[in-house]
Design a protein around this motif. Structure first.
Motif, mmCIF file in Angstrom:
data_model
loop_
_atom_site.group_PDB
_atom_site.id
_atom_site.type_symbol
_atom_site.label_atom_id
_atom_site.label_comp_id
_atom_site.label_asym_id
_atom_site.label_seq_id
_atom_site.Cartn_x
_atom_site.Cartn_y
_atom_site.Cartn_z
ATOM 1 N N ILE A 73 15.396 7.752 4.584
ATOM 2 C CA ILE A 73 14.777 6.654 3.833
ATOM 3 C C ILE A 73 13.329 6.491 4.283
ATOM 4 O O ILE A 73 13.056 6.296 5.468
ATOM 5 C CB ILE A 73 15.537 5.329 4.073
ATOM 6 C CG1 ILE A 73 16.986 5.455 3.587
ATOM 7 C CG2 ILE A 73 14.827 4.172 3.362
ATOM 8 C CD1 ILE A 73 17.836 4.226 3.879
ATOM 9 N N GLY A 74 12.416 6.585 3.322
ATOM 10 C CA GLY A 74 10.999 6.353 3.604
ATOM 11 C C GLY A 74 10.619 4.952 3.186
ATOM 12 O O GLY A 74 10.794 4.570 2.023
ATOM 13 N N VAL A 75 10.102 4.159 4.146
ATOM 14 C CA VAL A 75 9.766 2.758 3.862
ATOM 15 C C VAL A 75 8.264 2.528 3.998
ATOM 16 O O VAL A 75 7.572 3.243 4.722
ATOM 17 C CB VAL A 75 10.525 1.791 4.800
ATOM 18 C CG1 VAL A 75 12.025 1.916 4.596
ATOM 19 C CG2 VAL A 75 10.154 2.028 6.260
ATOM 20 N N GLU A 76 7.788 1.517 3.274
ATOM 21 C CA GLU A 76 6.380 1.148 3.367
ATOM 22 C C GLU A 76 6.223 -0.328 2.978
ATOM 23 O O GLU A 76 7.159 -0.941 2.473
ATOM 24 C CB GLU A 76 5.514 2.049 2.484
ATOM 25 C CG GLU A 76 5.847 2.035 1.028
ATOM 26 C CD GLU A 76 5.048 3.073 0.250
ATOM 27 O OE1 GLU A 76 4.437 2.689 -0.764
ATOM 28 O OE2 GLU A 76 5.015 4.263 0.657
ATOM 29 N N PRO A 77 5.050 -0.896 3.228
ATOM 30 C CA PRO A 77 4.852 -2.310 2.913
ATOM 31 C C PRO A 77 5.015 -2.591 1.417
ATOM 32 O O PRO A 77 4.769 -1.715 0.593
ATOM 33 C CB PRO A 77 3.414 -2.574 3.359
ATOM 34 C CG PRO A 77 3.111 -1.504 4.371
ATOM 35 C CD PRO A 77 3.895 -0.312 3.918
#
Length: 203
Positions: free
Chosen positions: A199-203
């Motif tokens: 899972i790639g997360v960002e703001p």
């Protein structure tokens, strides 16, 4: 914080949606409940970013921990034994912990206790949140998740990591989703031999 990318390795996501759809909802809710702006607290001392306020890995980990634990996820530790004899190690590596120790002692060698721990486990699904240096991601995927899976402690491993967009607003060193995806696919379809969701997360 939002989920920007997901990669299902060995049908990991499909397995989770079929067997434990509620867990997937909890994982998404935990991530989306993190206020990323609260984690922008680190003032850079690096030459190229001196004075710039960056996202703090410590704060992001802390916020993730709070959200996962509030949904009943908890840390788990897997103990195992090692020795310097490669033939003996090859024989015991997939045995349960106590059988490893007994076999090493019966062989006349000295068992050395070691362990791996994972951030969160629930219903045989493990989650690692990794905002640290990039080698730690590979260690999670190819050692920790795989070790828990081979030891029959989990059925699925999940790795939560920054995207390049988030990583570019952190201190230098952390790995990121796009690079990790390349590393996994380079190994071929069946390696690591554990179902995973990246899972790639960002703001």
């Amino acid at each position: 914080m939002k989920i920007q990318f997901t990669y299902s390795h060995l049908n990991g996501l499909e397995w989770l949606l079929h067997h434990h759809p509620k867990l997937w909802k909890e994982i998404k809710s935990s991530i989306e409940s993190v206020d990323s702006e609260k984690c922008k607290t680190k003032t850079s001392k690096e030459k190229t970013m001196k004075g710039k306020v960056l996202y703090s890995p410590i704060d992001m980990n802390s916020e993730m921990k709070k959200e996962f634990e509030s949904r009943g996820w908890s840390e788990e530790r897997y103990t195992y034994y090692v020795t310097d004899d490669h033939k003996l190690t090859r024989h015991i590596v997939n045995l349960p912990s106590e059988k490893q120790k007994k076999y090493i002692e019966e062989s006349g060698a000295t068992p050395i206790q070691s362990y791996h721990q994972t951030d969160f486990v629930k219903n045989r699904v493990s989650v690692e949140v990794q905002f640290g240096k990039y080698p730690f991601i590979e260690f999670d995927l190819f050692v920790k998740h795989l070790g828990f899976f081979i030891g029959d402690n989990i059925d699925l491993g999940i790795e939560i990591i920054p995207t390049k967009a988030l990583q570019s607003q952190m201190s230098s060193g952390p790995g990121y989703y796009e690079r990790t995806l390349s590393h996994i696919l380079r190994q071929g379809r069946g390696n690591p031999s554990v179902p995973l969701i990246i899972i790639g997360v960002e703001p």
